[in-house]
Design an enzyme around this catalytic site. Structure first.
Site, PDB file in Angstrom:
ATOM      1  N   TRP A   1      43.726  11.621  37.514  1.00 25.44           N
ATOM      2  CA  TRP A   1      43.060  11.790  38.843  1.00 25.44           C
ATOM      3  C   TRP A   1      43.248  13.167  39.424  1.00 25.44           C
ATOM      4  O   TRP A   1      42.495  14.120  39.691  1.00 25.44           O
ATOM      5  CB  TRP A   1      42.890  10.618  39.906  1.00 25.44           C
TER       6      TRP A   1
ATOM      7  N   TYR B   1      36.223  12.513  37.991  1.00 20.75           N
ATOM      8  CA  TYR B   1      37.643  13.425  38.371  1.00 20.75           C
ATOM      9  C   TYR B   1      37.221  14.860  38.215  1.00 20.75           C
ATOM     10  O   TYR B   1      37.159  15.286  37.172  1.00 20.75           O
ATOM     11  CB  TYR B   1      38.703  13.081  37.559  1.00 20.75           C
TER      12      TYR B   1
END
Length: 330
Positions: free
Chosen positions: A21, A56
């Site tokens: 992430w 992401y």
């Protein structure tokens, strides 16, 4: 690195993976060079499981993983898990159709430069999705089409995890579990063991709080979720600092600090080793924005098992300081 079974898939994975992430976005600026170096460091340290998502950095994280794996050439390929669903606008249960999910999967196939995705997880879908077998049937159809090998879910709450594992095609559940979020061990892990469901632990360091390096003076960039999502303004507040109010979290960190063994290499390694004491956990996925973070996290599995008195003390701190804020909510 020590290996663990990944549920009933037949896979064996390094017990410490890498969560991608931070290299995608929402954690402040991370240059492409730093992101690539961090991924290489994780893989060089024995990581065999990478976790990402199509949202992401709007696919940046997936594309960076593809680049690094291309650069490594014939090196043994890690398993790559991604997620789908959060691209829906609005993010509503009715959007979880085969057509939409296949479109998201096709985009991830392109981003990751593969013909089949190892694992696709529904990305913290609305709670009502867990009671819609047709959604999981759509994921089964994508397995039949050869676009994905396995499917699982990433959940916000323990009750969602328990509902997810009732779906026969679900092989894995990703859930927050750390020194600040201990409820899964009470309510979910026994069921996961019984179902032979893989457990992926995310947010293991409570957004950095459990590194012991954050204090009241720490400043976060405007595009860092630790700034813009402290109260759940953009997504579930439990994803930021594990949902613990900042002042209470800092109090708990100071209470935990004396429990860290002198040879642990810091609180982060201790926090990761605490998670690995739970045998229901298949893999824990700390993130990182720098190569040294990835190397340090990967080394945590080498620490000795924590003694029973340390585990009991950590639970007492949780019960006293943290649980009133989070235990019933998630």
């Amino acid at each position: 690195m020590k290996q663990r079974d990944f549920g009933r898939t037949g896979w064996r994975v390094g017990e410490i993976g890498f969560g991608a992430w931070a290299i995608g976005g929402s954690w402040g600026d991370v240059s492409e060079d730093d992101a690539v170096a961090t991924l290489h460091a994780a893989l060089d340290s024995g990581v065999t499981f990478l976790d990402t998502a199509d949202v992401y950095g709007d696919g940046r994280s997936e594309r960076l993983i593809a680049r690094v794996l291309r650069e490594r050439g014939d090196a043994e390929r890690p398993l790559v898990a991604t997620k789908a669903g959060r691209r829906l606008q609005p993010h509503a249960a009715d959007g979880y159709t085969l057509e939409n999910l296949e479109r998201f999967v096709d985009r991830s196939l392109s981003n990751l430069e593969v013909e089949t995705l190892d694992l696709v997880q529904l990305h913290c879908p609305p709670t009502e999705v867990y009671d819609r077998p047709e959604v999981f049937g759509a994921m089964d159809r994508l397995v039949e089409k050869g676009k994905i090998r396995f499917h699982g879910v990433s959940v916000e709450r323990v009750d969602e995890a328990l509902r997810a594992i009732r779906q026969p095609g679900v092989v894995s559940v990703q859930i927050i579990y750390n020194l600040f979020r201990q409820r899964p061990a009470d309510d979910f892990f026994p069921a996961a063991r019984a179902a032979n469901t893989a457990v992926i632990v995310r947010v293991p360091l409570a957004s950095g709080l459990l590194t012991g390096r954050i204090d009241r003076s720490t400043q976060f960039a405007s595009d860092d979720h630790r700034n813009f999502n402290r109260h759940g303004e953009s997504f579930d507040v439990g994803e930021t600092f594990s949902g613990v109010p900042f002042e209470a979290a800092l109090e708990a960190v100071e209470a935990l600090r004396p429990l860290v063994p002198g040879n642990a290499g810091g609180m982060a390694a201790f926090a990761l080793r605490w998670i690995l004491m739970e045998d229901a956990v298949s893999v824990v996925i700390p993130g990182g924005r720098r190569a040294e973070q990835a190397r340090g996290n990967a080394a945590a599995g080498d620490l000795a098992a924590l003694p029973a008195e340390t585990m009991a003390a950590a639970r007492e701190i949780y019960d006293r300081i943290v649980a009133p804020h989070v235990h019933a909510r998630w």
